[in-house]
Scaffold this active site. Sequence first.
Site, PDB file in Angstrom:
ATOM      1  N   ASP A  78       6.097   4.368  -4.015  1.00 54.29           N
ATOM      2  CA  ASP A  78       4.838   4.245  -4.492  1.00 54.29           C
ATOM      3  C   ASP A  78       4.880   5.171  -5.609  1.00 54.29           C
ATOM      4  O   ASP A  78       3.693   5.804  -5.551  1.00 54.29           O
ATOM      5  CB  ASP A  78       4.574   5.416  -3.594  1.00 54.29           C
ATOM      6  CG  ASP A  78       3.657   5.204  -1.852  1.00 54.29           C
ATOM      7  OD1 ASP A  78       4.258   3.774  -1.364  1.00 54.29           O
ATOM      8  OD2 ASP A  78       3.437   6.188  -1.148  1.00 54.29           O
ATOM      9  N   LYS A  89       4.936  -1.710   1.768  1.00 55.72           N
ATOM     10  CA  LYS A  89       4.436  -1.295   3.726  1.00 55.72           C
ATOM     11  C   LYS A  89       2.906  -0.975   3.345  1.00 55.72           C
ATOM     12  O   LYS A  89       2.397  -0.777   2.903  1.00 55.72           O
ATOM     13  CB  LYS A  89       5.126   0.876   2.989  1.00 55.72           C
ATOM     14  CG  LYS A  89       4.376   1.301   2.472  1.00 55.72           C
ATOM     15  CD  LYS A  89       5.306   2.926   2.407  1.00 55.72           C
ATOM     16  CE  LYS A  89       5.033   3.688   1.031  1.00 55.72           C
ATOM     17  NZ  LYS A  89       4.049   4.269   1.865  1.00 55.72           N
ATOM     18  N   CYS A  91       4.982   9.942   1.758  1.00 56.37           N
ATOM     19  CA  CYS A  91       5.790   8.517   2.544  1.00 56.37           C
ATOM     20  C   CYS A  91       7.337   8.888   1.590  1.00 56.37           C
ATOM     21  O   CYS A  91       7.747   8.238   2.716  1.00 56.37           O
ATOM     22  CB  CYS A  91       4.842   8.026   1.053  1.00 56.37           C
ATOM     23  SG  CYS A  91       3.031   7.439   1.748  1.00 56.37           S
TER      24      CYS A  91
END
Length: 275
Positions: free
Chosen positions: A70, A180, A213
């Site tokens: 991310d 994702k 995450c």
Amino acid sequence: MTSSTLAKAAESAASSAANPLGSAPGYKWLVDDNNVNMAMAPPPPRVVTIDAQPQTVTVDLHRTVLIVVDMQNDFCAKGGWVDHLGLDHTPDRAPIEPLQKLLPVLRNAGVHVIWLNWGNRPDLKNMAPNQLHLYKPKGVGIGLGEPLPGSGARVLQKDSWAAAVVDELKQEPEDIHVDKYRISGFWDTPLDSILRNLGTKTILFAGVNTDQCVLHSLTDANFLGYGCLLVEDCCATTSPGFCVEATLFNVKKCFGFVTHSSDVIGAVQEHIQQR
């Protein structure tokens, strides 16, 4: 020549005439009209020992990957979703500089780099209400897939500026990209299949947010049997400091190991110098 030598020579000739099947660099089937050879030997290990807590960790670079989670404009760039909310996005930029140093070292050592990023479908058909609530907790404002003011980029939507990796981190053609749709990168994605096809045994984790995450992708990797190392200075979060403290404690206690990018770089460079 002995019968054993003749047999090995025949096997070598047959293998060279066979057609390889498989995308993993270390393992393929060798196929011809009469035989499917599944007995390809793995590459010899490239062994390095990395300083970490609570113990040092010895890994095979051929079976190690780096997952970067991310590092996207929505989290790490001015004008992204976090910035739009009025939060300070600058802490999430902390991994950029150490990753700029770590990435080329690992690539040169043959370690695969996997970019694991939110990349939602435009129609959000695989996003249940509980996932939409995460980004729109009161049902108003700008949530997943909705345009940001100014740029018009849609929040964490695949192929939008909002979901793109920040410009400061260079992606290479040989890198692997996985979209994702949850805080963990293993749910409803091909990540585990890709890792197993590569013969992965050890995963280095980097990215944002450390306590969200990154942590939950790491814990799922641990449950699936992978050895996990959190590269502390290559991770960051906008959460309070106690969230990082708890994450590091739990990784070292339950889920794997914590290391630093300089320790990884040092171990890899020492290995290269000794070859």
